[in-house]
Write a protein that holds these residues in place. Structure first.
Motif, short mmCIF file in Angstrom:
data_model
loop_
_atom_site.label_atom_id
_atom_site.label_comp_id
_atom_site.label_asym_id
_atom_site.label_seq_id
_atom_site.Cartn_x
_atom_site.Cartn_y
_atom_site.Cartn_z
N ILE A 152 -36.72 48.66 48.71
CA ILE A 152 -37.34 47.85 47.64
C ILE A 152 -38.79 47.56 47.97
N ALA A 153 -39.06 47.24 49.26
CA ALA A 153 -40.45 46.92 49.66
C ALA A 153 -41.35 48.13 49.52
N THR A 154 -40.88 49.30 49.92
CA THR A 154 -41.70 50.52 49.84
C THR A 154 -41.98 50.87 48.39
N THR A 155 -40.95 50.75 47.57
CA THR A 155 -41.13 51.06 46.14
C THR A 155 -42.13 50.09 45.50
N THR A 156 -42.01 48.83 45.82
CA THR A 156 -42.93 47.82 45.24
C THR A 156 -44.36 48.06 45.69
N ALA A 157 -44.54 48.39 47.00
CA ALA A 157 -45.89 48.61 47.53
C ALA A 157 -46.54 49.84 46.92
N ALA A 158 -45.74 50.77 46.45
CA ALA A 158 -46.29 52.00 45.87
C ALA A 158 -46.57 51.88 44.37
N MET A 159 -46.23 50.74 43.76
CA MET A 159 -46.43 50.58 42.31
C MET A 159 -47.93 50.43 42.03
N PRO A 160 -48.49 51.24 41.11
CA PRO A 160 -49.93 51.15 40.77
C PRO A 160 -50.34 49.75 40.26
N GLU A 161 -49.42 49.14 39.52
CA GLU A 161 -49.75 47.82 38.98
C GLU A 161 -49.99 46.81 40.09
N VAL A 162 -49.15 46.89 41.15
CA VAL A 162 -49.30 45.97 42.26
C VAL A 162 -50.60 46.25 42.99
N ARG A 163 -50.89 47.53 43.26
CA ARG A 163 -52.13 47.87 43.96
C ARG A 163 -53.36 47.38 43.19
N THR A 164 -53.37 47.68 41.87
CA THR A 164 -54.56 47.33 41.05
C THR A 164 -54.73 45.82 40.98
N ALA A 165 -53.63 45.11 40.73
CA ALA A 165 -53.72 43.66 40.62
C ALA A 165 -54.13 43.04 41.95
N LEU A 166 -53.60 43.53 43.06
CA LEU A 166 -53.95 42.95 44.36
C LEU A 166 -55.39 43.25 44.72
N ALA A 167 -55.88 44.48 44.37
CA ALA A 167 -57.28 44.83 44.68
C ALA A 167 -58.25 43.95 43.87
N ALA A 168 -57.81 43.54 42.64
CA ALA A 168 -58.69 42.70 41.79
C ALA A 168 -58.50 41.22 42.04
N GLY A 169 -57.63 40.86 42.95
CA GLY A 169 -57.37 39.45 43.23
C GLY A 169 -56.35 38.84 42.29
N ASP A 170 -55.69 39.67 41.46
CA ASP A 170 -54.62 39.24 40.55
C ASP A 170 -55.07 38.07 39.66
N PRO A 171 -56.09 38.33 38.84
CA PRO A 171 -56.58 37.22 38.02
C PRO A 171 -55.60 36.79 36.95
N HIS A 172 -54.70 37.68 36.54
CA HIS A 172 -53.77 37.33 35.44
C HIS A 172 -52.36 37.02 35.96
N HIS A 173 -52.21 36.89 37.27
CA HIS A 173 -50.90 36.58 37.87
C HIS A 173 -49.85 37.62 37.49
N ASP A 174 -50.27 38.89 37.49
CA ASP A 174 -49.31 39.97 37.17
C ASP A 174 -48.32 40.22 38.31
N ILE A 175 -48.76 40.00 39.54
CA ILE A 175 -47.90 40.31 40.69
C ILE A 175 -46.65 39.43 40.69
N GLU A 176 -46.82 38.15 40.35
CA GLU A 176 -45.65 37.26 40.34
C GLU A 176 -44.64 37.71 39.30
N ALA A 177 -45.15 38.14 38.14
CA ALA A 177 -44.24 38.59 37.08
C ALA A 177 -43.50 39.87 37.51
N LEU A 178 -44.25 40.79 38.15
CA LEU A 178 -43.60 42.02 38.63
C LEU A 178 -42.56 41.71 39.70
#
Length: 529
Positions: free
Chosen positions: A45-71
């Motif tokens: 589960i951790a490897t799959t989550t870390a490889a998700m583009p949405e997680v990478r993009t949101a984390l690189a941008a500082g997650d301004p829209h709190h997308d990571i919590e929703a994912l």
């Protein structure tokens, strides 16, 4: 304790120990496997989550829209882990089951800054859990964050408890089946051992050994295949068995002959007489069965050599007494004649009668003694002539009979002559008169003995059978076994290296030749020179 109790307790002790050790070992291995499975599940589960583009993009941008919590919430709902925590490389949380901790820094340092995944157990804010941490890589390949996925230990404990209950149920079933098997085994053993306890079996074995080797009677036990299962020392002595006989077919222990036929059951009968080289045996063979099932046979052998010899000596003495009685009766009649002549005044006639009697009696004894050198043989012939006359049988020693030197086998010659004369007298018992027996003795070359009678003789098809020990067509005399005389003669002749010839009837005709002793032969040659 009874045999059943001992078997049951022994089996249960071993089985309980084996089942407990097996259950513990299986539980340890199962728990270790379950731990590893939960960690690998969390890692996936951790490897799959870390490889998700949405997680990478949101984390690189500082997650301004709190997308990571929703994912993270979507992943928890879909994959059912206990938690999914996403942090940046500095340990700042962007998702957490406890919203109050989002934006706060981890208590421990970020573990994936080396670019590798990490497995283990983590004592987090929610409790102990099987945990996997996977790195989140940016577009330049650098580690920009971490995904931590955990499955609480309470879930694993529930699975482990279910597994342990399964193990306990299986163990109980094994023990139950073992108890039933132990009871069945003990019942079978008790049935095979005739409900005897071990102490009773040991006592019976000691008794058997003491009885078997303590008695003087020879005992041999055979199984259904004719192999020896039991043999005592007396049986070894009589059968001349020196090597290990147990497990050996009894037919291989004795040479071909009547004894082997009796031991193997080819010949049946009670108290069968067997004449071996140095003993007279009485053999009995009895089958043994238990519960209607044959388990072999038991053979007993009694050494009757000395007793039979004493019985025959007794009959010889009785024969001599009969001869003396007959002579006494004859002399009494003669004295009556002498007394009557004297009463009548016929003195000269009485003198003449006495002189005639004296000459006749002396001539018979002196005639035998002059031609038959062994005194015991001459005495035997004289006694047999007298006894036979009582039975209206005439025994004639041929006029040319000579036995001028005592033979080396004097005792054996007496036995041979006595048995042959007895057989001839018995053969004439129920025949018409005249009843005559003729004996001829000669020592010109060895010792030659010929006994003939005018009885029925031996049938041609029975010539080989009459010398077999135990064979007889006569009625048994009290205290004396039949079928021994001719067998004894044959054994003596065979042992001396001589010959026994039996001719078919009518008329009995037996001829025996015994070789001369070497010293007797040499002496003869010296006298001739």
């Amino acid at each position: 304790m009874t045999l059943t109790t001992q078997i049951l307790l022994s089996m249960l002790s071993l089985l309980v120990l084996a089942v407990v050790l097996g259950a513990v070992l299986f539980t340890v291995v199962s728990n270790g496997t379950l731990d590893r499975q939960y960690q690998l599940r969390a890692l996936g589960i951790a490897t799959t989550t870390a490889a998700m583009p949405e997680v990478r993009t949101a984390l690189a941008a500082g997650d301004p829209h709190h997308d990571i919590e929703a994912l993270a919430k979507q992943i928890v709902a879909a994959a059912n882990p206990s938690y999914v925590v996403v942090t940046d490389r500095n340990g700042i949380r962007y998702s957490h089951p406890n919203p109050a901790l989002i934006g706060h820094k981890l208590e421990e340092p970020v573990a994936v800054l080396d670019g590798k995944s990490h497995l283990g157990f983590d004592q987090g804010s929610l409790g102990l859990s099987a945990n996997a941490k996977a790195p989140i890589f940016g577009t330049d390949g650098a580690v920009i964050g971490e995904v931590s996925v955990g499955i609480l230990d309470t879930r694993e404990q529930d699975d482990q408890a279910a597994t342990m209950w399964l193990i306990a149920g299986f163990s109980a079933l094994v023990l139950l089946l073992s108890v039933g098997g132990s009871l069945l085994l003990s019942r079978r053993i008790k049935r095979v051992t005739f409900n005897l306890e071990p102490a009773e079996i040991a006592f019976l074995l000691q008794e058997r050994e003491a009885l078997l080797h303590g008695i003087r009677e020879a005992v041999v036990g055979l199984d259904d295949d004719g192999k020896v299962t039991v043999i005592n020392e007396e049986a070894r002595r009589l059968l001349k068995v020196e090597e290990t006989a147990l497990g050996t077919p009894v037919a291989e222990l004795v040479p071909e002959g009547r004894l082997r036929q009796l031991l193997t059951g080819t010949l049946d009968g009670v108290d069968q007489v067997v004449l071996t080289e140095d003993a007279l045996l009485v053999v009995n063979r009895m089958p043994v069965s238990v519960g209607g099932r044959s388990i072999g046979s038991v053979i007993t052998l009694r050494d009757r050599t000395e007793i039979e010899g004493l019985v025959r000596d007794l009959h010889s003495v009785q024969g001599l007494m009969e001869a003396m009685r007959a002579l006494e009766h004859e002399y009494a009649n003669r004295l009556y004649v002498v007394d009557g002549l004297l009463e009548l005044g016929e003195v000269e006639q009485a003198k003449s009668y006495v002189a005639q009697l004296s000459t006749t009696s002396r001539s018979l004894g002196e005639g035998l003694r002059s031609r038959i050198a062994p005194p015991e043989l001459a005495a035997l012939l004289l006694a047999k002539i007298t006894v036979a006359a009582e039975q209206d049988v005439e025994i004639e020693v041929t006029s040319d009979s000579r036995l001028e030197r005592p033979p080396a086998l004097a005792t054996e010659v007496v036995t041979i002559v006595g048995n042959l004369l007895d057989n001839a007298i018995d053969a004439l018992a129920n025949t018409p008169r005249p009843r005559t027996v003729t004996i001829h003795l000669d020592d010109a070359v060895g010792v030659f003995i010929s006994v003939r009678d005018n009885g029925p003789g031996v049938p041609a098809d029975q010539i080989d059978a009459v010398v077999v020990d135990g064979y007889s067509t006569k009625d048994t005399r009290p205290g004396m076994r039949r079928g021994i005389g001719l067998a004894l003669v044959a054994r003596i002749v065979h042992g001396a290296g001589g010959t026994l010839d039996i001719f078919p009837g009518p008329g009995g005709n037996f001829e025996v030749w015994l070789p001369a002793a070497p010293d007797a032969t040499n002496q003869t040659g010296t006298d001739d020179d």
